[in-house]
Design an enzyme around this catalytic site. Structure first.
Site, PDB file in Angstrom:
ATOM      1  N   GLY A  41       0.662  -6.415  11.388  1.00 20.13           N
ATOM      2  CA  GLY A  41       1.240  -5.935  12.818  1.00 20.13           C
ATOM      3  C   GLY A  41       3.309  -5.843  12.248  1.00 20.13           C
ATOM      4  CD  GLU A  82       4.139  -2.316  12.203  1.00 21.46           C
ATOM      5  OE1 GLU A  82       3.786  -3.088  10.825  1.00 21.46           O
ATOM      6  OE2 GLU A  82       5.511  -2.259  12.506  1.00 21.46           O
ATOM      7  CD  GLU A 102       1.666  -4.349   8.168  1.00 16.98           C
ATOM      8  OE1 GLU A 102       2.664  -5.102   8.674  1.00 16.98           O
ATOM      9  OE2 GLU A 102       1.035  -5.079   8.647  1.00 16.98           O
ATOM     10  CD  GLU A 160      -5.496  -8.353  -2.477  1.00 16.08           C
ATOM     11  OE1 GLU A 160      -6.590  -7.395  -2.262  1.00 16.08           O
ATOM     12  OE2 GLU A 160      -5.461  -9.348  -2.148  1.00 16.08           O
TER      13      GLU A 160
END
Lengths: 258, 258
Positions: B54, B70, B74, B131
């Site tokens: 987020g 997001e 990510e 990760e």
DNA sequence: CCGGTTTGTCGTCACTATGACGATATATAC
DNA sequence: GTATATATCGTCATAGTGACGACAAACCGG
């Protein structure tokens, strides 16, 4: 001020910052019909038009506090503290709308709340609103400011769905009530008729739902009814009705809007 | 700038303005167990700690766009457009948290989303996170940054409740799947075992839920299963299961957290 | 090739909950 | 008192469930 950047990380500059309103879908059951609380706006935009009670969140406030404050300012209704607990009154978050395309003043986020309340004396207007009033929601209550028609519809559908499996229907009732009053709540919220005998069996036979008080409620015609209260220590949103009280398929079983 | 105050009403000065983040509870079923997507934070606060994917909503963005952006930045996951529709993937709003006492940087509002997705290739890290990975949520996935443990728990409970009455369990499955795979979803999400024959009867016998494709899915041992898809034209959040598929009472029937 | 194993699908049966409705209890209105 | 209204209890057919037996159709190992 400069050193706070090291000790306390800051929000990145690219992040947007948004004004946030809290709007409340307040529902009650009066004279056998579901009613919603609306106010007439005193300010632009949508001045003079009906809208859900609500307003901007102030710095240092929680969302629940803002909801309670706006409700009290605009309608005179005072939500008891801890109204998320069992008993009459229930306040829960509905969902968040925005920020784009819903307010002519620009991007505004609206966090909405659903309030279920017993029929309550006529609220008093104040703050940014005039003439707070209960309006029946039978089908076409439309014409609210902003996207409040949509929000109201979502709130009603949430209420309709929740009383299927939770004891939240009692949030519309006074602390002690006869089974028939609770049945009236279901009939008003669902817009349908329920068999009194089957409802009585289900309501009184479900563990964790109703608790007999031993008292009788007289007054009207007919045999006086035993008074019940919500079972103590039960989460009002818990799924105590297993299997749920199902709305008759004949009624408008509209699909929940996501 | 002065005349806009007449033609276009402005937000009052007293109103607060809040940074808004969007956080996503992304769930999937892998190897018979429910997994959530978490990322390791590269920035303060909570640098190095696991968190839900987020980030901040940018000006001009909708909340859904921010959630998709997001997630993609990510974790590398690309949510198909229209994932609120039927079929695999489902994105819906969970609830809003804040603004007080949840972020050391100050008052921050977090609008959270729930994503139900089929088991998907290992996501790639990027943006503010390193990760990205799926972690099993069997009981004690704890230790997330901010209030994300709480948000994750709310998301899981929402998913558990929704598959009881909606066809959303299929959001965890590929476009065509055998009944047993859907049953595995229910078993993983609820953490319980279901009788294959009774589940088959309910799943295939409920109108508006599954649709046979006519194809067979071979590969593994045992008799090849008929493949089904979600019934076309059905709102994935509609209450098609009436009465619902009920979780066995023996399992942990935790009360939904409001 | 052939029996054993695994998995999917169909059927049976007891039990529970529901929906429809009759019957009785106890109040008010006249 | 009689009519009426409402509350509560009971009955019965039926739908849906949970538990489980049986068969179908693939794989495995020899």
């Amino acid at each position: 001020m400069a050193d706070t950047a090291r000790t306390r990380p800051a929000v990145p500059d690219t992040a947007g910052s948004f004004p946030v309103t809290v709007d409340v879908v307040a529902l009650t059951v009066r004279e056998g019909a579901l009613h919603a609380l609306v106010v007439d706006r005193l300010l632009e935009p949508f001045r003079g038009q009906a809208a859900l009670p609500g307003g901007f969140v102030l710095p240092g406030e929680t969302l629940e506090q803002a909801a309670g404050r706006e409700l009290e300012e605009e309608t005179g209704l005072t939500v008891p503290t801890g109204a998320t607990g069992a008993g009459p009154w229930h306040l829960e978050q509905l969902r968040t709308y925005g920020p784009l395309g819903r307010d002519p003043r620009g991007p505004v986020l609206s966090v909405t709340y659903l309030l279920l309340a017993p029929a309550f004396g006529l609220p008093a207007a104040g703050g940014d609103a005039a003439e707070a009033r209960w309006v029946p929601v039978d089908g076409n209550a439309g014409g609210l400011a902003f996207d409040h028609d949509h929000i109201l519809a979502d709130g009603i559908e949430r209420a309709r769905a929740k009383i299927e499996y939770s004891p939240l229907g009692a949030a519309f009732c006074p602390p002690e009530f006869p089974v028939a009053e609770l049945r009236g709540v279901y009939e008003a919220v669902w817009g349908t008729r329920l068999d009194a005998r089957n409802f009585h069996r289900k309501a009184t036979g479900t563990p964790g739902f109703l608790e007999p008080t031993g008292r009788l409620g007289g007054g009207g015609p007919g045999r006086p009814a035993e008074l019940y209260r919500l079972a103590a220590g039960v989460d009002p949103t818990a799924a105590v009705l297993h299997p749920p009280l199902m709305r008759p398929v004949s009624s408008g079983r509209a699909a929940p809007s996501a």
